[in-house]
Write a protein that holds these residues in place. Sequence first.
Motif, PDB file in Angstrom:
ATOM      1  N   PHE A  37       0.836  -1.203   0.000  1.00 35.36           N
ATOM      2  CA  PHE A  37       0.000   0.000   0.000  1.00 35.36           C
ATOM      3  C   PHE A  37       0.872   1.256   0.000  1.00 35.36           C
ATOM      4  CE2 PHE A  37      -1.478   3.196   3.128  1.00 35.36           C
ATOM      5  CZ  PHE A  37      -2.433   3.827   2.353  1.00 35.36           C
ATOM      6  N   LEU A  38       1.916   1.254   0.823  1.00 38.59           N
ATOM      7  CA  LEU A  38       2.797   2.428   0.882  1.00 38.59           C
ATOM      8  C   LEU A  38       3.500   2.639  -0.457  1.00 38.59           C
ATOM      9  CD1 LEU A  38       4.392   1.954   4.441  1.00 38.59           C
ATOM     10  CD2 LEU A  38       2.416   3.356   3.811  1.00 38.59           C
ATOM     11  N   ARG A  39       3.901   1.532  -1.071  1.00 45.79           N
ATOM     12  CA  ARG A  39       4.539   1.645  -2.401  1.00 45.79           C
ATOM     13  C   ARG A  39       3.567   2.261  -3.406  1.00 45.79           C
ATOM     14  NH1 ARG A  39       6.374  -3.855  -0.877  1.00 45.79           N
ATOM     15  NH2 ARG A  39       8.555  -3.656  -0.255  1.00 45.79           N
ATOM     16  N   GLU A  40       2.295   1.806  -3.355  1.00 51.61           N
ATOM     17  CA  GLU A  40       1.261   2.384  -4.245  1.00 51.61           C
ATOM     18  C   GLU A  40       1.156   3.891  -4.031  1.00 51.61           C
ATOM     19  OE1 GLU A  40      -2.669   0.892  -3.371  1.00 51.61           O
ATOM     20  OE2 GLU A  40      -1.990  -1.189  -3.553  1.00 51.61           O
ATOM     21  N   GLN A  41       1.132   4.298  -2.770  1.00 50.52           N
ATOM     22  CA  GLN A  41       0.980   5.718  -2.452  1.00 50.52           C
ATOM     23  C   GLN A  41       2.138   6.535  -3.018  1.00 50.52           C
ATOM     24  OE1 GLN A  41      -1.728   7.154  -0.412  1.00 50.52           O
ATOM     25  NE2 GLN A  41      -2.471   5.236  -1.226  1.00 50.52           N
ATOM     26  N   VAL A  42       3.339   6.004  -2.866  1.00 48.34           N
ATOM     27  CA  VAL A  42       4.535   6.723  -3.342  1.00 48.34           C
ATOM     28  C   VAL A  42       4.542   6.790  -4.867  1.00 48.34           C
ATOM     29  CG1 VAL A  42       7.058   6.562  -3.501  1.00 48.34           C
ATOM     30  CG2 VAL A  42       5.919   6.280  -1.297  1.00 48.34           C
ATOM     31  N   ARG A  43       4.189   5.650  -5.507  1.00 48.43           N
ATOM     32  CA  ARG A  43       4.156   5.629  -6.979  1.00 48.43           C
ATOM     33  C   ARG A  43       3.172   6.640  -7.533  1.00 48.43           C
ATOM     34  NH1 ARG A  43       4.970  -0.010  -6.880  1.00 48.43           N
ATOM     35  NH2 ARG A  43       2.735  -0.388  -6.771  1.00 48.43           N
ATOM     36  N   ALA A  44       2.033   6.766  -6.827  1.00 44.57           N
ATOM     37  CA  ALA A  44       0.950   7.626  -7.321  1.00 44.57           C
ATOM     38  C   ALA A  44       1.250   9.109  -7.122  1.00 44.57           C
ATOM     39  CB  ALA A  44      -0.345   7.277  -6.619  1.00 44.57           C
ATOM     40  N   CYS A  45       2.254   9.414  -6.309  1.00 43.11           N
ATOM     41  CA  CYS A  45       2.541  10.818  -5.993  1.00 43.11           C
ATOM     42  C   CYS A  45       3.702  11.311  -6.850  1.00 43.11           C
ATOM     43  CB  CYS A  45       2.892  10.946  -4.505  1.00 43.11           C
ATOM     44  SG  CYS A  45       3.198  12.647  -4.012  1.00 43.11           S
ATOM     45  N   VAL A  46       3.360  12.092  -7.850  1.00 42.03           N
ATOM     46  CA  VAL A  46       4.414  12.679  -8.691  1.00 42.03           C
ATOM     47  C   VAL A  46       4.464  14.177  -8.415  1.00 42.03           C
ATOM     48  CG1 VAL A  46       4.534  11.037 -10.588  1.00 42.03           C
ATOM     49  CG2 VAL A  46       2.720  12.724 -10.557  1.00 42.03           C
ATOM     50  N   PRO A  47       5.657  14.760  -8.422  1.00 38.30           N
ATOM     51  CA  PRO A  47       5.743  16.194  -8.079  1.00 38.30           C
ATOM     52  C   PRO A  47       4.821  17.038  -8.954  1.00 38.30           C
ATOM     53  CG  PRO A  47       7.932  15.226  -8.253  1.00 38.30           C
ATOM     54  CD  PRO A  47       6.972  14.181  -8.708  1.00 38.30           C
ATOM     55  N   ALA A  48       4.104  17.967  -8.325  1.00 36.69           N
ATOM     56  CA  ALA A  48       3.153  18.814  -9.053  1.00 36.69           C
ATOM     57  C   ALA A  48       3.896  19.805  -9.930  1.00 36.69           C
ATOM     58  CB  ALA A  48       2.274  19.539  -8.059  1.00 36.69           C
TER      59      ALA A  48
END
Lengths: 86, 223
Positions: free
Chosen positions: B212-223
């Motif tokens: 789940f944490l990996r998913e969260q990090v993958r989904a967060c790309v710098p704005a």
Amino acid sequence: MHELSVALEICRIAEEKLGPAQVNRLVALGVEVGDQAGIEPDNLVFCLEALLGAPPFGSARPVLTRLPGDALRVSYLEVDDGGPDD
Amino acid sequence: MAVRTIEVRERVMARNDELAAQVRSVLRQSGVVALNLVSSPGSGKTALLERTLESVGEELDIAVVTGDVQTQNDADRLARRTDRLVQAVVTGGACHLDALQVQAAITALDLSRTRLLFIENVGNLVCPASWDLGEESKVVVFSVTEGEDKPLKYPKMFREARYAVLNKMDLLPHLRFDLTRAVANARQVNPALRFFFTSALTGEGMEDWYDFLREQVRACVPA
């Protein structure tokens, strides 16, 4: 438990709205508190009474209005303008 | 006495929410996803973070802001398990973290070295529910030693959370804790709540949590 933090913020809002010249003329402070706001009303009144009875305030009283929902707002300020009654 | 009424109609949390929006914006621009861990005292937030830091702290570039009423014990515990960045906030009596404290704390962190930020809130299932800290999501942690009616007793916290971690699962065989009822109670309050079932002690369920944490990090790309 967090009612003191909330009361401090309510007083900050009142001070900001009134400015130093009027803040000690505050006589009543209206607050709307929703029943889902996570606030214990008696506790908030206790904190507000303590804060509003000390400088920079004079002796203002808190007036809480309970509402459904999660509202938590300062609704009005009543200020003594110093003049005679209308 | 002539009394004049001034209409105000200002939300009490408006200033905190404005600061939280600033925190959220800084984190998004830096490509950092922030999770606000909330729970009662003793549910195992720090133990969950200790194990998480040991296992995926380097992989996910995790940093932590801890909040405690007194002492830096949690931050010290975490710092012993990781070389990653840990910043302590001592609230000095306040029962919750606020956005101003988090804003100050993240200035002490190197966000360019961080992709996942945990905010370990003060242990309290009431007050932290009301304060937006600029997090992406709240994660409510509760444990099988606490009673399955906790979500019904503290509904605001379970409503505010997007994820729930039910911790100390290794103790389940020794307790009269109705797991099905606990989940049903939580979903009665918040039907969308996603659950993780973990033991920070034995490692049970931790792989699902890490995924789940990996998913969260993958989904967060710098704005």
